[in-house]
Design an enzyme around this catalytic site. Structure first.
Site, PDB file in Angstrom:
ATOM      1  N   MET F   1      54.091  73.212 121.767  1.00 62.03           N
ATOM      2  CA  MET F   1      55.189  73.786 121.017  1.00 62.03           C
ATOM      3  C   MET F   1      54.747  74.470 119.757  1.00 62.03           C
ATOM      4  SD  MET F   1      55.927  70.453 121.952  1.00 62.03           S
ATOM      5  CE  MET F   1      57.022  69.704 123.131  1.00 62.03           C
ATOM      6  N   PRO F   2      53.666  75.153 119.753  1.00 61.27           N
ATOM      7  CA  PRO F   2      53.329  75.750 118.460  1.00 61.27           C
ATOM      8  C   PRO F   2      54.352  76.793 118.018  1.00 61.27           C
ATOM      9  CG  PRO F   2      51.445  75.773 119.946  1.00 61.27           C
ATOM     10  CD  PRO F   2      52.633  75.400 120.759  1.00 61.27           C
ATOM     11  N   PHE F   3      54.540  76.834 116.693  1.00 60.47           N
ATOM     12  CA  PHE F   3      55.278  77.946 116.079  1.00 60.47           C
ATOM     13  C   PHE F   3      54.371  78.529 115.004  1.00 60.47           C
ATOM     14  CE2 PHE F   3      57.864  79.923 112.819  1.00 60.47           C
ATOM     15  CZ  PHE F   3      58.604  80.805 113.581  1.00 60.47           C
TER      16      PHE F   3
END
Lengths: 78, 78, 78, 78, 78, 78
Positions: F1-3
């Site tokens: 889930m990188p942002f």
């Protein structure tokens, strides 16, 4: 309604220093931009030195002297 | 593709409360803006009370009663 | 003192939709976390589709059908 | 003057992995956008799995298998 | 290596005011936290009044007088 | 889930350059951190040069040559 986020490396900054930064930044926004202090939030976010990269290396590596300190004068860019 | 960052003071919020906030915010974005939940990320960032300033003082100081609670009605600004 | 940042793609969201999102998120934080609405700020940040990448491509490219829609079920990671 | 914030879940990423991410992202910005590495900051912000929501549930819940893995293909939106 | 993000409503702030805020905040971080100005970045992010919610309403609505100005003194919370 | 949020000055970066940055950063996170591309979001936020301060001055001022280019080597701090 200013919201200010200040990211710094985690380096033993004291509660007194944090309080002073918050007081001064809030005062600057009031005096220069006429923002009521009641509406100004300032958050200080401390980042581990392993997690802050600068010049392509982590702050941990830079301080250990394993890489040159950034700061050569670039001619352009930004 | 919404990305939501919620900054709050670190105050013993439970995992159940966090899960409920995430569920409700995701549902709001789906119902009002038609964003697929599969594309919505919500991050809760908890900030120590020494690190959150409001009205020019830290939350730690404010709660200790060493300063007035912010909330006077400003007439203008923003 | 919550501060909420909601990043979405710039897609013609109306002022009414924005107001409803702000109202509902503020209400969720009041009901679930007991945050006074007077202290809650919600900011909606609209990002051009050229500037939002998802699954390795920009939203502009994805919508033009030049690439597969992300959404294959990953087995692990995070 | 790029400033890059990378938010990921807190998952035992090593100092070596962080250093490699910082090195590669800085290099990408230099090669593609001509940004001097001396001016590029990269911060990795690790978020507890209880605090990261995706598809309406926390990552903790999702990994525990109490909810379906997000990833169904939405037809539209974004 | 501080990185400071200042979010304000878009309200006709002049380039001179922005320059003064940047100068003063950088000076505060140098004097109080001993951060070299060469490493301090300050970004001012201006947000449309339709996109900034406060007390559950947008700034646009609040200024139009369609809702009460926030600022009642809460007794607790945060 | 990188942002991932990438803040740069607004300088005529092309859609092709943006797409390449998004592709490469997503690939780095997949290869080094094993993050599925389907879960990675990258946002490029372009900031006017009046609004980006560095070394205590705005980028507009710095480029006009009215102030020295930052980059002197600091001995300590961070």
């Amino acid at each position: 309604m200013p919201f200010v986020s200040i990211r710094i490396t985690r380096d033993g900054v004291t509660a007194e220093q944090k309080a002073q930064v918050i007081r001064e930044v809030t005062e600057t926004l009031e005096r220069v931009l006429h923002k009521p202090p009641e509406w100004t939030h300032v958050v200080i976010e401390e980042i581990d030195t392993d997690n802050w990269g600068f010049g392509g290396v982590t702050t941990t590596e830079m301080r250990a002297g394993r890489v040159p300190t950034p700061g050569a004068k670039p001619q352009s860019g930004g």
